[in-house]
Design an enzyme around this catalytic site. Structure first.
Site, short mmCIF file in Angstrom:
data_model
loop_
_atom_site.label_atom_id
_atom_site.label_comp_id
_atom_site.label_asym_id
_atom_site.label_seq_id
_atom_site.Cartn_x
_atom_site.Cartn_y
_atom_site.Cartn_z
N ASN A 153 -20.71 -0.62 10.95
CA ASN A 153 -21.23 -1.02 12.27
C ASN A 153 -22.25 -0.09 12.91
O ASN A 153 -23.00 -0.53 13.78
CB ASN A 153 -20.06 -1.15 13.25
N ARG B 101 0.86 -1.17 0.00
CA ARG B 101 0.00 0.00 0.00
C ARG B 101 0.91 1.24 0.00
O ARG B 101 1.77 1.37 0.88
CB ARG B 101 -0.87 0.00 1.25
N GLY C 232 -14.50 5.77 8.79
CA GLY C 232 -13.69 5.10 9.81
C GLY C 232 -12.98 6.16 10.63
O GLY C 232 -13.49 7.27 10.76
N ASN C 233 -11.80 5.84 11.15
CA ASN C 233 -11.03 6.89 11.84
C ASN C 233 -10.79 8.05 10.89
O ASN C 233 -10.90 9.21 11.25
CB ASN C 233 -9.70 6.34 12.34
N PHE D 261 -16.50 6.51 17.81
CA PHE D 261 -17.94 6.74 17.72
C PHE D 261 -18.74 5.93 18.73
O PHE D 261 -19.83 6.32 19.11
CB PHE D 261 -18.42 6.49 16.28
N HIS E 201 -8.02 6.80 0.15
CA HIS E 201 -8.89 5.62 0.34
C HIS E 201 -9.30 5.01 -1.01
O HIS E 201 -10.31 4.31 -1.10
CB HIS E 201 -10.20 5.96 1.08
P1 ADP Z 1 -9.37 3.15 10.15
O1 ADP Z 1 -9.80 4.36 9.43
O2 ADP Z 1 -8.27 3.37 11.13
O3 ADP Z 1 -9.17 1.93 9.26
P2 ADP Z 1 -11.79 1.79 10.95
O4 ADP Z 1 -12.37 1.78 9.57
O5 ADP Z 1 -11.42 0.48 11.55
O6 ADP Z 1 -10.60 2.79 11.09
O7 ADP Z 1 -12.87 2.50 11.90
C1 ADP Z 1 -12.62 2.65 13.25
C2 ADP Z 1 -13.76 3.39 13.88
O8 ADP Z 1 -14.99 2.67 13.66
C3 ADP Z 1 -13.66 3.48 15.40
O9 ADP Z 1 -12.93 4.59 15.78
C4 ADP Z 1 -15.09 3.60 15.80
O10 ADP Z 1 -15.39 4.98 15.89
C5 ADP Z 1 -15.91 3.02 14.68
N1 ADP Z 1 -16.69 1.86 15.09
C6 ADP Z 1 -16.28 0.58 15.19
N2 ADP Z 1 -17.30 -0.20 15.64
C7 ADP Z 1 -18.36 0.60 15.82
C8 ADP Z 1 -19.71 0.41 16.28
N3 ADP Z 1 -20.15 -0.79 16.62
N4 ADP Z 1 -20.51 1.49 16.35
C9 ADP Z 1 -20.06 2.70 15.99
N5 ADP Z 1 -18.82 2.95 15.57
C10 ADP Z 1 -17.98 1.92 15.49
#
Ligand code: ADP
Length: 398
Positions: A335, A91, A210-211, A284, A180
């Site tokens: 999620n 990546r 996501g983050n 979140f 992304h």
């Molecule tokens: P990254 O951008 O680092 O890849 P992810 O896509 O894994 O991150 O997203 C992470 C975020 O997803 C967490 O910070 C959280 O806010 C959110 N998250 C994970 N599970 C849940 C859930 N069940 N409900 C709400 N938000 C969630």
């Protein structure tokens, strides 16, 4: 064919070994705190066997050597010898305007990648270091670079240019690049497959939440606009990033708070977003819990995020002249059930009506709108590693 997917960060290496016959991961892991006290490797085989190594990892080479030991381990590994790995897919965050697709790495390309350091000073140097180290440790395996920006190279000039003096675009490459891309490409492709329609006939909006969060308009299979920009700071408010703000706020804050460019950048990247607004967390789940307990600033942060996602869906529908599918992916998109429902509320003007039973889903592919809606909403878990492995395979087989 076995392909190792590697994602090198400044102090971490994420890896996944993909079996391309089954399109499945055989094992995955993460080396973290490289060059720092307390470095370790977390390794997991797909049969559930896990290994946690507290290990001194002074640099990326030491980390990758140890990772290779894990991959070839009798109990925790999946191959007897590293030569069984046919290719390595890396990546790479920034491909600038030079790369609109994945590339097979050679010496000349490394020079080109190094010339892009200025555009992504935090990300590209460790990415290139990862490529060089894998070349050294696995000289038999072709290395492929897959860029986060490549998918967005189809964005037209009127959408990627900023209204600044044109010379800054020419001199410094200041324009929208978008990020992304691997996720947006994978997810839009899956959405078309789920619907059983050609992607080339569809107007898709992918919400990668996501983050870091970004939304992309994918028209007839091509990215035509995206919310992130010159850097991944633009667009939606995120966990800790501000997203779009009035640019005049930057010099205003620098003057009022006596901040250096680095300090103000740190505030906008690490102390803003839903963390900055809520004062509680960038996660979140924490915000939803705090909101349920009546915390008003957590509620405000969530409402802001939802509002901006909603607004971009409207904006990109206008940009594409319509909308067939909106897809949610990323940790939040996959999620956060309630958040998805709120984003899609009052969207019957776009032909969207959420089915609350169907929307009661986490982390798996599902259509979440009612039967017969003219625009479909769905959840598609992202799989950037599979996409990187597929692009790597395509280049190696040719
Ligand atoms: P990254 O951008 O680092 O890849 P992810 O896509 O894994 O991150 O997203 C992470 C975020 O997803 C967490 O910070 C959280 O806010 C959110 N998250 C994970 N599970 C849940 C859930 N069940 N409900 C709400 N938000 C969630």
């Amino acid at each position: 064919m076995l392909i190792l997917v590697v994602n090198c960060g400044s102090s971490s290496v994420k890896y996944k070994l993909m079996d391309m016959k089954e399109e499945k991961a055989l094992l995955s892991g993460l080396a973290e705190r490289i060059g720092l006290p307390g470095s370790r490797i977390k390794h997991k085989k797909n049969d559930g066997k896990e290994l946690q190594l507290e290990q001194d990892l002074p640099d990326h080479k030491a980390a990758l050597e140890k990772i290779i030991e894990c991959i070839t381990d009798k109990e925790y590994g999946a191959v007897n010898d590293i030569s069984e790995i046919a290719a390595v897919g890396h990546r790479v965050v920034h491909g600038g305007e030079k790369f609109n697709k994945a590339v097979l790495i050679n010496e000349e390309l490394i020079d080109t990648l190094e010339s892009l350091y200025e555009l992504a000073p935090l990300h590209n140097p460790p990415n290139v270091l990862g490529i060089k180290t894998c070349q050294e440790l696995m000289p038999h395996a072709p290395q492929v670079g897959v860029f986060d920006t490549a998918f967005h190279q189809t964005i037209p000039d009127y959408a990627f240019n900023y209204a600044l003096p044109y010379e800054y675009y020419e001199k410094y490459g200041i324009r929208k690049y978008g990020f992304h891309g691997t996720s947006h490409k994978y997810v839009s492709g899956r959405a078309a497959a789920i619907l059983g329609k050609p992607l080339t006939d569809l107007k898709v909006i992918v919400c990668h939440l996501g983050n870091g969060s970004s939304i992309t308009a994918v028209k007839n299979g091509q990215s035509v606009d995206t919310t992130m920009g010159f850097t991944p700071l633009a667009g939606l408010p995120m966990g800790t990033r501000s997203g779009d703000i009035d640019p005049a706020i930057v010099p205003f804050l620098m003057e009022k708070e006596n901040l250096s460019p680095e300090e103000v950048s740190n505030i906008m990247n690490k102390k803003s977003g839903v963390l900055g607004v809520s004062g509680i967390s960038s996660d979140f789940r924490d915000l939803e819990n705090a909101q349920a307990e009546g915390n008003k600033r957590a509620e405000l942060a969530l409402n802001m995020f939802i509002y901006h996602v909603k607004k971009w869906i409207g904006a990109f529908s206008a940009a594409m002249g319509g909308l067939d599918v909106v897809v949610f992916t990323g940790g939040i998109g996959e999620n956060a059930i309630d958040l998805r429902a709120k984003v899609l509320a009052d969207m019957s003007y776009l032909g969207i009506e959420v089915d609350s039973d169907r929307n009661n889903v986490r982390g798996k592919e599902a259509i979440i709108t009612k039967e017969g809606c003219s625009t479909v909403a769905m959840v598609v878990p992202t799989n950037e590693e599979l996409m990187i492995a597929k692009e790597t395979q395509a280049l190696v087989i040719k």
